[in-house]
Design a protein around this motif. Structure first.
Motif: not given
Ligand code: ACO
Length: 325
Positions: A281-283, A251-256, A152-154, A37-39, A29-31
């Motif tokens: 993505a993040n490997t 850098p480590h490629q976790a998030n833009r 866990d779509r997060g 936008e987030r990553t 359940d994602t898009s």
């Molecule tokens: N698709 C659609 N909606 C989603 C998704 C998804 N894949 N995942 C979460 N959502 C929803 C949530 O349910 C929530 O909805 P709600 O407001 O209705 O409850 C909303 O999006 C926000 O969820 P958050 O988890 O708060 O999202 P956030 O804005 O924090 O973004 C993210 C999540 C991108 C993971 C962010 O926390 C982040 O950038 N974290 C950094 C850590 C990272 O990148 N980790 C990667 C691995 S760790 C490492 O390598 C260091």
């Protein structure tokens, strides 16, 4: 005088199967727009059955040896960073040793999550300086698709599979940091009290729990920006160098968004920051050596340039390496 560790070659391997955000959105359940936008992630590679950490690690190592003009006979140590080993033992590094036909020396796996490759560089450099090895393969290889929680779509949209490797060769130390080649410094850190913000909730040693990745994304984000900024300052200060001396950030490629924050911290223009997160993505432990290999192969990173590598991951672990190519 101590030997130095020349980064003689690098290589990478990515599984054949590419999975776009749209394809993921058919079962999760994602898009595409949420993920981008987030990553910044557009797609990732997922391993087939035969593409294990050992298989991909060996392929990346072969490419690194070829890039260095070296052969398996030049290798006397293999350090393989992974959170997704083929087996509890023997070490995945030794499956790679056998696959490559390396006939001497030693090897072991290293567990430091996404910081694993930086830890591996630090240990490899120390082995060379201690004259315990003269040719070290440092590999990061991961199949996170096998430990993702698809409910866990997060988290399940953030990761991909792959492997990257470098070959370190002992060289003569030729003086001060501004003239030396190879690894100028590594700094590695850990804070075990933060173990619960990013972890796998099981392992082979636990009954009925193969384990899935669990993450508090906001907490990880907060620590990543602070710790990585400190790591950058620490690396430059230790070498008496300025931000303007750095040619490339890998850098480590976790998030833009984290990558962009680090680029701004170093005051580096975006074109001096190597980015692969959009396609890989993040490997995890593979992300830094994969990015390094890509930028060396396509001619962006050139001999003599100063490259700053950094990563943060589960543990919490983080660190940096400053390398003169
Ligand atoms: N698709 C659609 N909606 C989603 C998704 C998804 N894949 N995942 C979460 N959502 C929803 C949530 O349910 C929530 O909805 P709600 O407001 O209705 O409850 C909303 O999006 C926000 O969820 P958050 O988890 O708060 O999202 P956030 O804005 O924090 O973004 C993210 C999540 C991108 C993971 C962010 O926390 C982040 O950038 N974290 C950094 C850590 C990272 O990148 N980790 C990667 C691995 S760790 C490492 O390598 C260091």
């Amino acid at each position: 005088m101590l030997p130095c560790s020349i980064l003689a070659g690098c290589g990478g391997y990515l599984p054949e199967r590419v999975v776009s955000n749209d394809e993921l959105a058919r079962t999760v359940d994602t898009s595409d727009s949420w993920i981008q936008e987030r990553t910044g992630i557009r797609q990732r590679h997922f391993a087939a059955r035969h593409e294990t950490s050992a298989f991909m690690g060996a392929a990346a190592a072969r490419a690194a040896l070829a890039d260095a003009g070296a052969t398996p006979d030049d290798v006397d140590a293999i350090i393989l960073a992974t959170s997704t080993p083929d087996q509890a033992f023997p070490a995945t590094a030794l499956r790679v040793q056998a696959d490559l036909g390396v006939k001497r020396g030693f090897g072991f796996d290293l567990s430091a999550a996404c910081t694993g490759f930086i830890y591996g560089l630090s240990v490899g450099d120390a082995l060379i300086k201690a004259r315990q090895a003269t040719g070290v393969l440092v590999i990061g290889s991961e199949v996170y698709s096998r430990i993702l929680n698809w409910q866990d779509r997060g988290t399940c949209v953030l990761f991909g599979d792959g492997a990257g490797a470098v070959f370190l060769r002992a060289g003569a130390d030729d003086g001060p940091a501004n003239r030396r080649q190879g690894i100028l410094s590594t700094h590695i850190h850990a804070q075990g009290t933060l173990g619960d913000i990013l972890y796998v909730d099981g392992a082979v040693g636990q009954p009925d729990k193969p384990g899935h990745l669990v993450m508090n994304g906001r907490e990880v984000f907060r620590h990543a920006v602070t710790r990585l900024a400190e790591a950058v300052d620490e690396a430059l200060a230790a070498n008496g160098l300025a931000r303007s001396d750095v040619d490339w950030l890998v850098p480590h490629q976790a998030n833009r968004r984290i990558i962009d924050a680090m680029g701004r911290k170093l005051e580096l223009p975006a074109e001096r920051v190597v980015v692969t997160v959009d396609r890989h993505a993040n490997t995890s432990a593979a992300s830094v050596p994969l990015a390094l290999a890509e930028a060396c192969r396509d001619g962006r990173i050139r001999k003599g340039q100063l490259v700053l590598l950094e990563a943060l991951g589960g543990g919490l672990t983080w660190g940096s390496a400053l390398v003169r190519m």
